[in-house]
Motif scaffolding. Sequence first.
Motif, mmCIF file in Angstrom:
data_model
loop_
_atom_site.group_PDB
_atom_site.id
_atom_site.type_symbol
_atom_site.label_atom_id
_atom_site.label_comp_id
_atom_site.label_asym_id
_atom_site.label_seq_id
_atom_site.Cartn_x
_atom_site.Cartn_y
_atom_site.Cartn_z
ATOM 1 N N ALA A 77 0.696 -1.254 0.337
ATOM 2 C CA ALA A 77 -0.511 -0.004 0.136
ATOM 3 C C ALA A 77 1.234 1.406 0.297
ATOM 4 O O ALA A 77 0.594 2.359 -1.332
ATOM 5 N N TYR A 78 1.644 1.321 0.822
ATOM 6 C CA TYR A 78 2.314 2.526 0.491
ATOM 7 C C TYR A 78 3.370 2.912 -0.722
ATOM 8 O O TYR A 78 3.309 4.094 -1.109
ATOM 9 N N LEU A 79 4.085 1.439 -0.736
ATOM 10 C CA LEU A 79 4.130 1.482 -2.545
ATOM 11 C C LEU A 79 3.263 2.159 -3.661
ATOM 12 O O LEU A 79 3.651 3.300 -4.427
ATOM 13 N N ILE A 80 2.280 1.704 -3.830
ATOM 14 C CA ILE A 80 1.005 2.692 -4.811
ATOM 15 C C ILE A 80 1.131 3.919 -4.445
ATOM 16 O O ILE A 80 0.725 4.567 -4.592
ATOM 17 N N MET A 81 0.860 4.368 -3.268
ATOM 18 C CA MET A 81 0.955 5.616 -2.151
ATOM 19 C C MET A 81 1.133 6.345 -2.883
ATOM 20 O O MET A 81 1.292 7.431 -3.477
ATOM 21 N N LEU A 82 3.011 5.781 -3.129
ATOM 22 C CA LEU A 82 4.016 7.013 -3.365
ATOM 23 C C LEU A 82 3.585 6.944 -4.928
ATOM 24 O O LEU A 82 4.262 7.941 -5.412
ATOM 25 N N SER A 83 3.400 6.079 -5.985
ATOM 26 C CA SER A 83 3.045 5.491 -7.512
ATOM 27 C C SER A 83 2.101 6.286 -7.300
ATOM 28 O O SER A 83 2.582 7.416 -8.485
ATOM 29 N N THR A 84 0.491 6.587 -6.965
ATOM 30 C CA THR A 84 0.574 7.703 -7.405
ATOM 31 C C THR A 84 0.561 8.936 -6.983
ATOM 32 O O THR A 84 -0.360 10.272 -8.276
ATOM 33 N N LEU A 85 0.986 9.191 -5.607
ATOM 34 C CA LEU A 85 1.496 10.761 -5.374
ATOM 35 C C LEU A 85 1.892 11.218 -7.257
ATOM 36 O O LEU A 85 2.277 12.045 -7.259
ATOM 37 N N SER A 86 3.365 11.132 -7.622
ATOM 38 C CA SER A 86 4.271 11.092 -8.150
ATOM 39 C C SER A 86 3.799 10.849 -9.411
ATOM 40 O O SER A 86 3.605 11.904 -10.764
ATOM 41 N N PHE A 87 2.539 10.298 -10.045
ATOM 42 C CA PHE A 87 1.945 10.390 -11.447
ATOM 43 C C PHE A 87 0.877 11.573 -11.113
ATOM 44 O O PHE A 87 1.164 12.426 -12.065
ATOM 45 N N PHE A 88 0.369 12.275 -9.990
ATOM 46 C CA PHE A 88 -0.248 13.665 -9.738
ATOM 47 C C PHE A 88 0.396 14.958 -10.298
ATOM 48 O O PHE A 88 0.370 15.312 -10.886
ATOM 49 N N PHE A 89 1.329 14.128 -8.752
ATOM 50 C CA PHE A 89 2.505 15.728 -8.730
ATOM 51 C C PHE A 89 3.577 16.074 -10.678
ATOM 52 O O PHE A 89 3.967 16.514 -10.821
ATOM 53 N N ASN A 90 3.269 14.522 -11.230
ATOM 54 C CA ASN A 90 3.942 15.273 -12.679
ATOM 55 C C ASN A 90 3.555 15.679 -13.756
ATOM 56 O O ASN A 90 3.659 16.197 -14.215
ATOM 57 N N LEU A 91 2.166 15.078 -13.834
ATOM 58 C CA LEU A 91 1.092 16.537 -14.396
ATOM 59 C C LEU A 91 1.500 17.897 -14.084
ATOM 60 O O LEU A 91 1.901 18.455 -14.960
ATOM 61 N N GLY A 92 1.736 17.852 -12.792
ATOM 62 C CA GLY A 92 2.033 19.046 -12.181
ATOM 63 C C GLY A 92 3.149 19.319 -12.765
ATOM 64 O O GLY A 92 2.900 20.951 -13.113
ATOM 65 N N SER A 93 4.630 18.919 -12.953
ATOM 66 C CA SER A 93 5.561 18.961 -13.640
ATOM 67 C C SER A 93 4.986 19.070 -15.616
ATOM 68 O O SER A 93 5.430 20.716 -15.962
ATOM 69 N N ALA A 94 4.492 18.459 -15.878
ATOM 70 C CA ALA A 94 4.226 19.165 -17.291
ATOM 71 C C ALA A 94 3.570 20.110 -17.688
ATOM 72 O O ALA A 94 3.800 20.779 -18.459
ATOM 73 N N ILE A 95 2.896 20.339 -16.801
ATOM 74 C CA ILE A 95 1.858 21.492 -16.651
ATOM 75 C C ILE A 95 2.768 22.891 -16.987
ATOM 76 O O ILE A 95 3.217 23.654 -17.417
#
Length: 204
Positions: free
Chosen positions: A122-140
């Motif tokens: 669950a912790y790995l999934i949490m980190l992965s999900t956070l990274s996807f969302f913040f990568n979206l912000g990085s792309a923007i």
Amino acid sequence: MLKELRREFGLIFLIPKNIYLPLSVFGIIFLIFLILDFDESLTYGSSFIASFITIFIISENTFKEDYANGYIEQKLCENDNLVFYLLAKYLANLILVYVPMTLLAYLINGFSNEYLLELFFAYLIMLSTLSFFFNLGSAISIKRNNSLNALLIIPLLIPFIILVEEIFVAGKLIPNLNFLMAYFVFATSFINYAIIQILKIQSK
């Protein structure tokens, strides 16, 4: 795909701070909360806050170098699939950053012995999900060269933050693990699709 993986692993090993800096930031923030002597339940919350801040910081440069040196534009001109590009970035960070962060969280804080593997997953999934969302912000924000637009992503994470609180603070792992996986699948598919489309627009 293998070419992309070799490239991403090579870039990370070429600049060692890409590994030790996130782990150092995570460890320092986590230890600050531990020094404040929260009770056990809030320590799990501290772990999430440390993870949140760390991934927010490292996501700022996810696409910056590749955009600046024209690598993303080159891939688009060659009609290469950006899915493999994003997947390679994720796998490199998963193995070299997120797994060590999870181990560090376990060593510092410990997980419940009853659901050790489930909490680790669950912790790995949490980190992965956070990274996807913040990568979206990085792309923007890739053209503006700042992370302010990444802050716009945080409201999208409010349900996710509540879910994480239920799992790691309230201790309700089993009933919420499926919801966590659903959030991960949503981020893996829709958020990464949005990232690809934004990178295409930004590279025009």
